[in-house]
Write an enzyme that holds these catalytic residues in place. Structure first.
Site, short mmCIF file in Angstrom:
data_model
loop_
_atom_site.label_atom_id
_atom_site.label_comp_id
_atom_site.label_asym_id
_atom_site.label_seq_id
_atom_site.Cartn_x
_atom_site.Cartn_y
_atom_site.Cartn_z
N CYS A 141 0.83 -1.20 0.00
CA CYS A 141 0.00 0.00 0.00
C CYS A 141 0.87 1.25 0.00
CB CYS A 141 -0.92 -0.02 1.22
SG CYS A 141 -2.12 1.34 1.26
N CYS A 142 1.88 1.27 0.86
CA CYS A 142 2.79 2.42 0.91
C CYS A 142 3.55 2.59 -0.40
CB CYS A 142 3.79 2.25 2.06
SG CYS A 142 3.09 2.48 3.72
N CYS A 252 7.51 3.89 6.14
CA CYS A 252 6.61 3.66 5.01
C CYS A 252 7.36 3.20 3.76
CB CYS A 252 5.82 4.92 4.71
SG CYS A 252 6.84 6.31 4.18
#
Length: 263
Positions: A141-142, A252
């Protein structure tokens, strides 16, 4: 406030990266070490002023999450150069309070070059159509929503400022003010103006300059990222322990926890 500028397209960023393969790096580790030595003992304001006035870092931008302590670095930069590009990653997963706070800070400080970065729409549809990838693959996702859009945007710059501080986590404890961004083959410089500031320094600076606070801090969020991956932190816990709670993940992907700084 100036209209936010659009980042280069993926294809334009790729072409620029290929073009740079045949040129010398923007910065070397030796040059970063020289800058660390040059500003050893200098105040943060003195260092920032010299970087801009002497063009010591070339074309430079700052990356801001508009999180719990972001306003301190933004205020310091606004005093020296309010036209500095401020890159904000709009992941589509932020707290509504963060977006409102971003706009308040930009107006309050007189920052004139906010640039909002968005993930590639086609890639989001292909890899995260449900919007729930954060729940089973936070790294992925990051990668889609933060890492790739920022890499493309930063390709325009020789250096970037970060708001990292040593007290935030053990993975940031020994970072220098100037380092080479290891994710960039062309030797982009990463500058950490607040790396040696303590939590007390941050609080005192915010009080002295009457800077606006992120509204979520008072509700137990000392480190603020995307809403699904940010949780409250108990008193005495690592300020970043509320990020990706339950996962073996501390960054992240924009900053690599395993990076070894040169001193």
């Amino acid at each position: 406030m100036n209209k936010p500028q659009a980042p280069f397209t993926t294809e334009e960023a790729r072409e620029r990266a290929v073009d740079r393969l045949d040129v010398s790096p923007r910065f070397t580790e030796h040059e970063a070490l020289r800058l660390n030595n040059m500003f050893r003992g200098s105040s943060t304001h003195e260092m920032l002023k010299a970087v801009f006035e002497g063009s010591l870092a070339g074309d430079v931008a700052t990356v801001s999450s508009f999180g719990a302590e972001s306003v301190v670095l933004l205020h310091l930069l606004a005093e020296v150069n309010p036209d500095v590009p401020v890159l904000f990653l709009d992941t589509g997963k932020h707290f509504a309070e963060t977006i409102a706070y971003r706009d308040e800070v930009v107006e309050r400080l007189g920052l004139t070059n906010l640039q909002i970065l968005n993930p590639d729409e086609a890639e989001v549809i292909a890899k995260d159509e449900s919007g729930l990838r954060w729940s089973y693959d936070p790294d992925g996702c990051c990668e889609i929503r933060k890492v790739k859009p920022l890499e493309e945007a930063l390709d325009r710059f020789d250096a970037s400022f970060t708001g990292r501080k040593a007290f935030q986590s053990s993975t940031r404890a020994n970072l220098p003010r100037f380092e080479i961004d290891t994710s960039d083959a062309a030797g982009r410089l990463k500058i950490n103006p607040l790396i040696d500031w303590s939590a007390e320094d941050i609080a005192a600076y915010m009080e002295e300059h009457d800077l606006p606070r992120h509204p979520l801090v008072a509700r137990g969020f000392p480190s603020i990222g995307c809403e699904p991956c940010t949780h409250k932190v108990a008193p005495g816990e690592d300020p970043r322990s509320g990020r990706w709670k339950g996962w073996d993940k501390t960054e992240c992907g924009i900053h690599k926890p395993g990076e070894e700084p040169f001193l």
